[in-house]
Scaffold this active site. Structure first.
Site, PDB file in Angstrom:
ATOM      1  N   LYS A  22       0.828  -1.210   0.000  1.00 41.17           N
ATOM      2  CA  LYS A  22       0.000   0.000   0.000  1.00 41.17           C
ATOM      3  C   LYS A  22       0.861   1.258   0.000  1.00 41.17           C
ATOM      4  CE  LYS A  22      -1.778   1.575   3.963  1.00 41.17           C
ATOM      5  NZ  LYS A  22      -1.456   2.975   4.261  1.00 41.17           N
ATOM      6  N   ASN A  23       1.834   1.309   0.892  1.00 45.52           N
ATOM      7  CA  ASN A  23       2.597   2.563   1.024  1.00 45.52           C
ATOM      8  C   ASN A  23       3.497   2.840  -0.176  1.00 45.52           C
ATOM      9  OD1 ASN A  23       1.305   3.094   3.374  1.00 45.52           O
ATOM     10  ND2 ASN A  23       3.009   2.543   4.727  1.00 45.52           N
ATOM     11  N   CYS A 117      -3.324  12.983  13.179  1.00 49.81           N
ATOM     12  CA  CYS A 117      -4.187  11.846  12.887  1.00 49.81           C
ATOM     13  C   CYS A 117      -4.209  10.941  14.098  1.00 49.81           C
ATOM     14  CB  CYS A 117      -3.744  11.121  11.631  1.00 49.81           C
ATOM     15  SG  CYS A 117      -2.353  10.070  11.893  1.00 49.81           S
ATOM     16  N   ARG A 122       1.494  14.909  13.155  1.00 51.08           N
ATOM     17  CA  ARG A 122       2.372  14.500  12.045  1.00 51.08           C
ATOM     18  C   ARG A 122       2.777  15.721  11.217  1.00 51.08           C
ATOM     19  NH1 ARG A 122      -0.188   8.831   9.961  1.00 51.08           N
ATOM     20  NH2 ARG A 122       1.780   8.597   8.882  1.00 51.08           N
ATOM     21  N   GLN A 126       9.660  18.821   7.146  1.00 51.70           N
ATOM     22  CA  GLN A 126      10.790  18.351   6.338  1.00 51.70           C
ATOM     23  C   GLN A 126      10.441  18.334   4.842  1.00 51.70           C
ATOM     24  OE1 GLN A 126      13.871  17.907   7.817  1.00 51.70           O
ATOM     25  NE2 GLN A 126      12.644  18.772   9.476  1.00 51.70           N
ATOM     26  N   ASP A 302       4.643   0.236  12.060  1.00 52.04           N
ATOM     27  CA  ASP A 302       3.377  -0.294  11.534  1.00 52.04           C
ATOM     28  C   ASP A 302       3.129  -1.749  11.952  1.00 52.04           C
ATOM     29  OD1 ASP A 302       2.873   2.123  10.406  1.00 52.04           O
ATOM     30  OD2 ASP A 302       3.149   1.501   8.328  1.00 52.04           O
ATOM     31  N   ILE A 324       8.507   6.263  17.109  1.00 49.07           N
ATOM     32  CA  ILE A 324       8.208   7.047  15.896  1.00 49.07           C
ATOM     33  C   ILE A 324       6.983   7.956  16.087  1.00 49.07           C
ATOM     34  CG2 ILE A 324       7.788   6.943  13.402  1.00 49.07           C
ATOM     35  CD1 ILE A 324      10.395   5.570  14.042  1.00 49.07           C
ATOM     36  N   ARG A 394      -8.788   0.319   5.104  1.00 50.83           N
ATOM     37  CA  ARG A 394      -7.863   1.255   4.440  1.00 50.83           C
ATOM     38  C   ARG A 394      -6.645   0.523   3.887  1.00 50.83           C
ATOM     39  NH1 ARG A 394      -6.514   6.626   7.663  1.00 50.83           N
ATOM     40  NH2 ARG A 394      -5.262   6.735   5.794  1.00 50.83           N
TER      41      ARG A 394
END
Ligand code: UD1
Length: 397
Positions: A22-23, A117, A122, A126, A302, A324, A394
């Site tokens: 997905k990413n 989120c 987030r 950068q 994740d 993170i 998602r």
């Protein structure tokens, strides 16, 4: 309201084939609009985030031809609008990849600013720093971020934090800038490499993706290509945890084992059987361990909820440090309602293993936490009902 109703107690035994990442797909779909020709993308995961991004791409005028669930053709020559509206950003943050893609292609773009989120604040400082270094003007007004440049010129950019999103966004814009760009302290995730390979297949000149220094020579035009997306490391990891938690035996097909090393190392450490095929077998209660999430090749954030869910069933104590995102333990209260014994102190979860979960009505707080709750339901005694499953849809077919 859609729910998953799960009757727990059976080990998962069998085979599963993993879909496209997905990413990686989010970066690749955005980058695809940069060519003025038909770009074919294969091994596309058929999940909600992807379908929303395709709508955003259509809304700016690109031609989207969904050949099948797992294949799409995109033609960026018809783009007419350079503004991505809030409706898309609200549903899927990664719509902001269109900013880097449009800036590189058209020298101009605006997108509603993404808010925080479910997993925490987030920032995108950068991304902005990178665009500015390439000579773009970036303004934030009325909740919208706008960027434009007469011409983009390559530069030496040092990222202050290792950011997947900033690395991809800057890589896209820089691939069409004049001259050479060096991104230092770049993210090294497999999907960074996949986006770079895709851009190169359209004619970009990007070297070093997958290391912390990426070197880009700008080119003036992209050409048509056909590209197949890599398998999803997190989907694979989720099934690995499901096999281990249910004391099952699962062969996970279509994966790149190298991308799973941080996850498989932990499974082996706590006593699961694992082979490079990739097969995960657990015929007993596994042990506890310590985990700290880190940028790739470290343990992926994740995979943090799915792993904590497994460790909560261990024959021992564990500690999970989330380094993170600051708000990624929201599922802990739900797991505790299923019988887990987890305490959270700041960014640390302290876990005392229990024998098994008991079914309960729970609610998915975000995508990966939702997956963890589904697996807990598969392990649990009795019936588990998982609400808010739109989060899970998602990212999982
Ligand atoms: C991507 C993934 C997400 C994964 C995350 C970390 C996508 C679409 N999403 O998210 O699933 O959990 O990587 O592996 O690929 N940061 C800043 N300033 C910035 C950008 C980031 O301070 O401009 C910080 C973030 O707050 C976070 C850290 O850097 O603490 C990493 O974020 P980043 O790698 O950018 O995550 P995403 O790209 O948003």
């Amino acid at each position: 309201m859609e729910q998953y109703i799960i009757k727990g107690g059976n080990p998962l035994v069998g085979e599963v084939t993993i879909g496209g990442a997905k990413n990686a797909a989010l970066g690749i779909l955005a980058a695809a609009i940069m060519a003025d020709d038909v770009v074919t993308i294969e091994n596309l995961p058929n999940v909600r985030d992807i379908n929303v991004l395709l709508q955003a791409i259509e809304a700016i005028g690109a031609t989207v031809d969904r050949v099948s669930d797992n294949e799409v053709k995109i033609n960026g020559s018809t783009i007419g609008c350079l503004n991505i509206n809030y409706e898309f950003i609200r549903k899927i943050r990664a719509s902001y990849y269109l900013l880097g893609a449009l800036l590189g292609k058209c020298g101009k773009a605006s997108v509603a600013l993404p808010g925080g989120c479910a997993i925490g604040s987030r920032p995108i400082d950068q991304h902005i720093k990178g665009f500015e270094a390439l000579g773009a003007l970036v303004t934030i007004d009325h909740g919208t971020i706008a960027t434009s440049a007469e011409k983009l010129v390559g530069n030496h950019i040092y990222l202050d934090v290792v950011s997947v999103g900033a690395t991809i966004n800057i890589m896209m814009a820089a691939s069409r800038a004049e001259g050479k760009t060096i991104i230092e302290n770049a993210a090294k995730e497999p999907h960074i490499v996949d986006v770079a390979n895709f851009l190169n297949s359209m004619g970009a000149d990007i070297k070093g993706a997958g290391t912390d220094i990426i070197r880009i020579n700008g080119v003036s035009k992209f050409k048509k290509t056909t590209y197949s997306i890599i398998p999803d490391q997190i989907e694979a990891g989720t099934f690995m945890m499901a096999a281990a938690a249910t004391k099952g035996n699962v062969l996970i097909k279509n994966v790149i084992p190298k991308h799973l090393e941080a996850i498989s190392a932990k499974l082996i450490e706590i006593g699961a059987e694992y082979d490079d095929a990739v097969r995960v077998i657990a015929d007993k209660r596994l042990g506890g361990t310590q985990i700290k999430t880190l940028p790739y090749p470290g343990f992926p954030t994740d995979m943090q909820p799915q792993t904590a869910m497994l460790l909560a069933l261990s024959n021992g104590n564990s500690m999970v440090i989330e380094s993170i995102f600051e708000n990624r333990f929201k599922y802990v209260d739900e797991l505790n309602r299923m019988g887990a014994n987890i305490k959270v102190e700041g960014n640390v979860a302290i876990i005392e293993g229990i024998e098994r979960y008991s079914g309960a009505q729970v609610s998915a707080p975000d995508l990966r936490a939702g997956a963890a709750l589904v697996i807990a339901g598969l392990v649990g005694e009795g019936i588990t009902t998982v609400d808010q499953i739109h989060y899970i849809q998602r990212g999982y077919e």
